[in-house]
Design an enzyme around this catalytic site. Sequence first.
Site, short mmCIF file in Angstrom:
data_model
loop_
_atom_site.label_atom_id
_atom_site.label_comp_id
_atom_site.label_asym_id
_atom_site.label_seq_id
_atom_site.Cartn_x
_atom_site.Cartn_y
_atom_site.Cartn_z
CG ASP A 13 -1.88 -1.18 1.21
OD1 ASP A 13 -2.28 -1.63 0.12
OD2 ASP A 13 -2.19 -1.70 2.31
CE LYS A 16 2.30 -2.42 -4.40
NZ LYS A 16 1.96 -2.10 -3.01
N GLY A 40 -4.79 -4.37 -3.53
CA GLY A 40 -5.78 -3.31 -3.73
C GLY A 40 -5.01 -2.11 -4.23
CG HIS A 41 -2.51 -2.26 -6.91
ND1 HIS A 41 -1.70 -2.92 -7.81
CD2 HIS A 41 -2.09 -2.64 -5.68
CE1 HIS A 41 -0.84 -3.68 -7.14
NE2 HIS A 41 -1.05 -3.53 -5.85
CD GLN A 224 0.67 -8.90 -2.59
OE1 GLN A 224 1.29 -9.51 -3.42
NE2 GLN A 224 -0.61 -8.63 -2.75
P1 GDP Z 1 -0.77 0.33 -3.57
O1 GDP Z 1 -1.38 -0.95 -3.08
O2 GDP Z 1 0.69 0.42 -3.29
O3 GDP Z 1 -1.09 0.63 -5.01
O4 GDP Z 1 -1.43 1.49 -2.71
P2 GDP Z 1 -2.99 1.64 -2.36
O5 GDP Z 1 -3.67 2.11 -3.60
O6 GDP Z 1 -3.51 0.43 -1.69
O7 GDP Z 1 -2.93 2.75 -1.24
C1 GDP Z 1 -2.46 4.02 -1.47
C2 GDP Z 1 -3.61 5.02 -1.22
O8 GDP Z 1 -3.08 6.33 -1.09
C3 GDP Z 1 -4.58 5.11 -2.37
O9 GDP Z 1 -5.85 5.40 -1.85
C4 GDP Z 1 -4.07 6.28 -3.20
O10 GDP Z 1 -5.09 6.93 -3.95
C5 GDP Z 1 -3.55 7.18 -2.13
N1 GDP Z 1 -2.37 7.98 -2.51
C6 GDP Z 1 -1.36 7.67 -3.35
N2 GDP Z 1 -0.43 8.64 -3.33
C7 GDP Z 1 -0.87 9.57 -2.46
C8 GDP Z 1 -0.31 10.81 -1.98
O11 GDP Z 1 0.76 11.23 -2.34
N3 GDP Z 1 -1.05 11.48 -1.06
C9 GDP Z 1 -2.26 11.03 -0.61
N4 GDP Z 1 -2.89 11.76 0.31
N5 GDP Z 1 -2.80 9.89 -1.04
C10 GDP Z 1 -2.10 9.17 -1.94
P1 IMO Z 2 -1.02 -4.20 -2.21
O1 IMO Z 2 -0.60 -4.74 -3.53
C1 IMO Z 2 -0.95 -4.66 2.13
C2 IMO Z 2 -0.90 -8.76 3.67
C3 IMO Z 2 -2.12 -9.26 4.43
C4 IMO Z 2 -1.47 -10.24 5.37
C5 IMO Z 2 -0.37 -10.86 4.53
C6 IMO Z 2 -0.77 -12.19 3.88
O2 IMO Z 2 -2.31 -3.47 -2.20
O3 IMO Z 2 0.10 -3.43 -1.58
P2 IMO Z 2 -2.35 -12.90 1.88
O4 IMO Z 2 -3.80 -12.63 1.64
O5 IMO Z 2 -1.46 -12.39 0.81
O6 IMO Z 2 -2.07 -14.32 2.22
O7 IMO Z 2 -2.02 -12.07 3.21
O8 IMO Z 2 -0.08 -9.91 3.51
N1 IMO Z 2 -1.18 -8.23 2.31
C7 IMO Z 2 -1.16 -6.93 2.00
N2 IMO Z 2 -0.95 -5.84 2.77
N3 IMO Z 2 -1.13 -4.52 0.80
C8 IMO Z 2 -1.29 -5.60 0.01
O9 IMO Z 2 -1.32 -5.52 -1.33
C9 IMO Z 2 -1.36 -6.89 0.61
N4 IMO Z 2 -1.55 -8.14 0.13
C10 IMO Z 2 -1.43 -8.95 1.19
O10 IMO Z 2 -2.75 -8.20 5.11
O11 IMO Z 2 -0.83 -9.56 6.42
MG MG Z 3 -2.90 -1.59 -1.79
#
Ligand code: GDP
Ligand code: IMO
Ligand code: MG
Length: 424
Positions: A13, A16, A40-41, A224
């Site tokens: 998270d 990316k 979750g992207h 991840q």
């Molecule tokens: P990922 O799994 O690495 O793709 O990240 P996620 O999408 O799960 O979580 C990142 C969250 O932060 C998302 O809701 C993005 O829209 C948000 N986000 C990304 N960059 C920024 C930033 O620079 N500032 C803020 N406030 N939110 C951001």
């Molecule tokens: P993105 O791509 C954050 C964590 C789960 C758990 C561990 C194992 O959005 O960054 P799993 O379901 O893979 O067997 O869970 O990994 N986990 C993540 N945490 N972002 C993710 O994906 C994750 N995918 C799995 O919370 O601790």
């Molecule tokens: Mg994510």
Amino acid sequence: MPAAVIIGGQWGDEGKAKIVDFLMSDHDVVVRYQGGANAGHTVVKEGKKFAFHQIPSGLLYPHTTGILGNGMVINPFSFLKELDGVISNGINAQDRLFISSSAQVVMPYHSILDDLKESDRKERKIGSTGKGIGPAYSDKHARSGMRMGDFLLEKEELFSKIAGMVKKANRKMAIYGAPELSPRKIAADFINIRDLIEHFIRDTQMMVADMNSQGKRFILEGAQGTLLDIDHGTYPYVTSSNSTVGGAITGSGIPPSALGRVIGIYKAYVTRVGRGPFPTELEDQFGDKLRERGCEFGTTTGRPRRCGWFDLVAARYAKKINGFSEIALTKLDVLSGIEKLKICHAYEIDGERIDRFPASSAILDKCRPVYTEMPGWEDGELGGNYEELPGNARKYIEKLEDELETRISFISTGPGRRETIIRE
Ligand code: GDP
Ligand code: IMO
Ligand code: MG
């Protein structure tokens, strides 16, 4: 043109997807190389939120091709739902979204087994997303999984293959006292979606090789993060795939010689979902504040993310494992208005100071953070270019850059595309 790899530098998270989307404007192909619906992207385009789980995040431009790579574990039912959402948002997926025939299928019993195994772990739960990822990769490595290419079998053959697999899975589930699944019902469910899935399936490793020879510009999208990697992460509190640079190669079919930029994505602080050691975790009201300000709730499960200060010990380790050529620092805006910031530069364990990330989670769990304090900056809009950022924000960035000995070439100051500073 060498491929750019996007890798999480922490526990996932990191933002990316935002960086994939940002860079995609001048790339042609995006390949997701590992994981599955546990990811979750989120991408925000013109104020509209798009949440991707299995479909690569680089599809919001009309010129791009997306590939679900051979290293993924794919739930075909969830894929079709996600695809519906993508199409209903006006994104054309026809002839530009492909699934590797070698990717594994997440079967309905995998998510059941995921939950059963978690309950069985009692107080040592991993905090899995419950999407069946661990059991699906277990079957892959035991050579007893179904691959996406099996959707191309004749209907009768596909039916009996799946029915046979469900019968075997029923024996595994019986160990936990779980009720049996109907082999015929599940096989029929797969047959029902066969026609919808089959035209996405390609031998993508060869497609990737051809497009690479044609000079197409690739982004390899990791899910991840480094500390959730099955080999290099905080085992057993990890996911079941290689989310680090090696996974980008095996999970896409791109040869190492084709890699160019290896971009580490780090959040300006740290979050973690699920269980496991987290030395800089803030288990107080300040952690709650960071969670609220950063909207740190999981995209996949909605769980609150654990929040903490930036951890240089872990970050240096991630840099070394992946050999990051550059870094994108995200969510800098979330730190605005905090008077004093902390950065963990070492750990203390049993009275001894260490600055190397321990390989054992049991040891990491005992590590206490040693902090450097940095002055914060005023709340408010962050500037559109680097020089416009408040002086203390630049000091914070340059401190991380010096310690990580890696150029921070992108700074993200908000979820939107425009809220991105490029440092030439
Ligand atoms: P990922 O799994 O690495 O793709 O990240 P996620 O999408 O799960 O979580 C990142 C969250 O932060 C998302 O809701 C993005 O829209 C948000 N986000 C990304 N960059 C920024 C930033 O620079 N500032 C803020 N406030 N939110 C951001
Ligand atoms: P993105 O791509 C954050 C964590 C789960 C758990 C561990 C194992 O959005 O960054 P799993 O379901 O893979 O067997 O869970 O990994 N986990 C993540 N945490 N972002 C993710 O994906 C994750 N995918 C799995 O919370 O601790
Ligand atoms: Mg994510």
